[in-house]
Every structure is written in structure tokens, then in C-alpha cells.
Design a protein around this motif. Sequence first.
Motif, PDB file in Angstrom:
ATOM      1  N   TYR A  72       0.816  -1.212   0.000  1.00  0.00           N
ATOM      2  CA  TYR A  72       0.000   0.000   0.000  1.00  0.00           C
ATOM      3  C   TYR A  72       0.855   1.269   0.000  1.00  0.00           C
ATOM      4  O   TYR A  72       0.374   2.345  -0.329  1.00  0.00           O
ATOM      5  N   ARG A 104      -4.118  -0.427  -1.393  1.00  0.00           N
ATOM      6  CA  ARG A 104      -4.572   0.893  -0.937  1.00  0.00           C
ATOM      7  C   ARG A 104      -6.089   0.908  -0.778  1.00  0.00           C
ATOM      8  O   ARG A 104      -6.614   1.502   0.168  1.00  0.00           O
ATOM      9  N   THR A 149      -6.583   3.780   1.970  1.00  0.00           N
ATOM     10  CA  THR A 149      -5.560   4.832   2.000  1.00  0.00           C
ATOM     11  C   THR A 149      -5.332   5.407   0.610  1.00  0.00           C
ATOM     12  O   THR A 149      -4.231   5.788   0.268  1.00  0.00           O
TER      13      THR A 149
END
Length: 124
Positions: free
Chosen positions: A45, A101, A106
Motif C-alpha cells: 500500500y 490501498r 488509503t
Amino acid sequence: MEFVERKRWLFLGLPFTFTKYTIKEDIITVDTGLFKTVENDCYMYKVQDVQHSATLIEKMFRLGTVVCFTGDTTHPQLILEHIKNSRTIKDFILEQSEQARLRRRTVNMLDIGSGDMQDLDDPE
């Protein structure tokens, strides 16, 4: 899916180095060294962008270099040098980093703007 590749010499693409790259769906691990081994991890991520390059010699021996631009403090640029299947690995990292992600929520959005940037306090 998992990739395990070794950094190779440019001479005939032989794997006589002591650097091993392990790319999994959630983490990239780089193991280096013979007498003193160092293991460095980067979560998927944190990978923001991926670049693939191949010099003429690398192309001759079907090798390539993948550069991951990350938000990691130890490796802002994680370089996977002289590896086989480099284009496939680049595509895998790009895809898995986006999915990681989304899973962790995020996702960064880039504000491009929609016109002239004017100071809001200055009415002119």
C-alpha cells in the motif's frame, strides 16, 4: 501469487549475486548480503508509482529493472535491479499496490485544480 527473483549479472544474466527479491500480494521483501544479511520489507500500500526500464544489454539477456516509488522511510525508491520477468512484475506490483490501498482505505486523490489560482483574501 508470488514472485521470487534474484538480482543478476548483466553478463549472460547469471544469478551470481546475493540479492533476492520476493514480491507477494501485500509486501515486497529485499534480502541482500552473504556474510551479513539485511532483510528490508515494504508494504504494497506504500507503493505510489512503478517504473520499468531496460538497457540494451538487459534486453539482450531478457532482463529489466523495476523502480518502485514508495512512501517508505528506508527505501523511498525501491530498485529491483536486473531481474527476469521484469515487465510482468511491474504490472503485478502496480495492480497489487492499488488493491492494497483500496483494502486499507488509503487511496490518495490528486487535486489538479480547475483554473487560475487566485488568492481568496485579495478581491482584485
